[in-house]
Design a protein around this motif. Structure first.
Motif: not given
Length: 243
Positions: A34-37, A56-57, A122-123, A153-154
């Motif tokens: 979900a975050e990546e989409r 933060g790779c 920054s994921g 971020d979460v």
């Protein structure tokens, strides 16, 4: 992410030393997908002539996306040497070793020069730091004036519901320490740092991403699971210009 009080919570360096061996370079759970989409929806499709910093790779999942979209150069930075070792496979697989530089460093003390990036990513990393503003200040510093920052971020709602960033290693379950940063914290920090908030996304889970029979908090289907920002570093006004 599950809610439990029995899981040991580890500092990020130790957690990722344990987690790295099983941490793939792609979104491997429903929250990450979900975050990546959301992140990829904000990431330009054409990154030719673009220098990217992935702060933060981790194992290199956003490095992979940046390279596939033609980034001229990618600087990958991570606190964990074990995760950087995993990330080193990404440029090799993409036949792009000359376009990638990996270096160990913390998000709040990036070992890069000022303004090196046209775009900084920054994921799902910034929550590992207890203080938001020093990390955002570093993301701003390494981004050129007028450049953009994509940061996720979460979602703090998950923290309020008791979710943990948990994982298994050696047959045991652990969690990595995570600090929630509210939208109001982001707004205040960006205002102080000269970062314009251009877009904010709060993606939800896609039920089709959840494996059949999975045990998870059913409330996760009703609340956002990530907080995703597109920021722009506001250029300083020319000397002598009116405020």
């Amino acid at each position: 992410m599950t809610a439990t009080t029995a899981t040991p919570i580890l500092e990020p360096a130790l957690a990722y030393a344990l987690w790295a061996a099983d941490y793939p370079a792609y979104a491997h759970n429903p929250v990450m997908r979900a975050e990546e989409r959301a992140m990829l929806g904000l990431l330009p499709t054409d990154l030719r002539d673009t220098v990217v910093v992935d702060a933060g790779c981790g194992s290199g999942r956003y490095m992979r996306h940046a390279l596939s979209r033609g980034a001229a150069h990618v600087h990958g930075v991570d606190l964990s040497p074990e995760m950087l070792a995993r990330a080193a496979a990404v440029p090799a697989e993409a036949n792009a070793a000359s376009r990638v530089a990996l270096v160990q460093g913390s998000l709040d003390a990036l070992p890069l020069g000022d303004g090196v990036a046209d775009l900084t990513l920054s994921g799902l990393t910034i929550g590992h730091l207890e203080r938001l503003e020093p990390a955002l200040a570093e993301l701003r510093r390494v981004t050129r004036p007028g450049g953009r920052i994509l940061c996720s971020d979460v979602h703090p709602t998950g923290h309020a519901l008791g979710w943990l960033r948990d994982f298994k290693a050696g047959g045991h379950r652990y969690a990595v320490r995570h600090t929630p940063h509210l939208y109001s914290d982001w707004h205040a920090a960006c205002l102080r740092l000269g970062l314009a908030i251009e877009r904010v996304l709060e993606p939800m889970l896609d039920p089709t991403d959840i494996p059949e029979g999975a045990h998870f908090d059913r409330q996760a289907l009703d609340v956002p699971v990530a907080l995703v920002f597109r920021l722009r570093r506001i250029p300083a006004p020319p000397p002598g210009s009116l405020p």
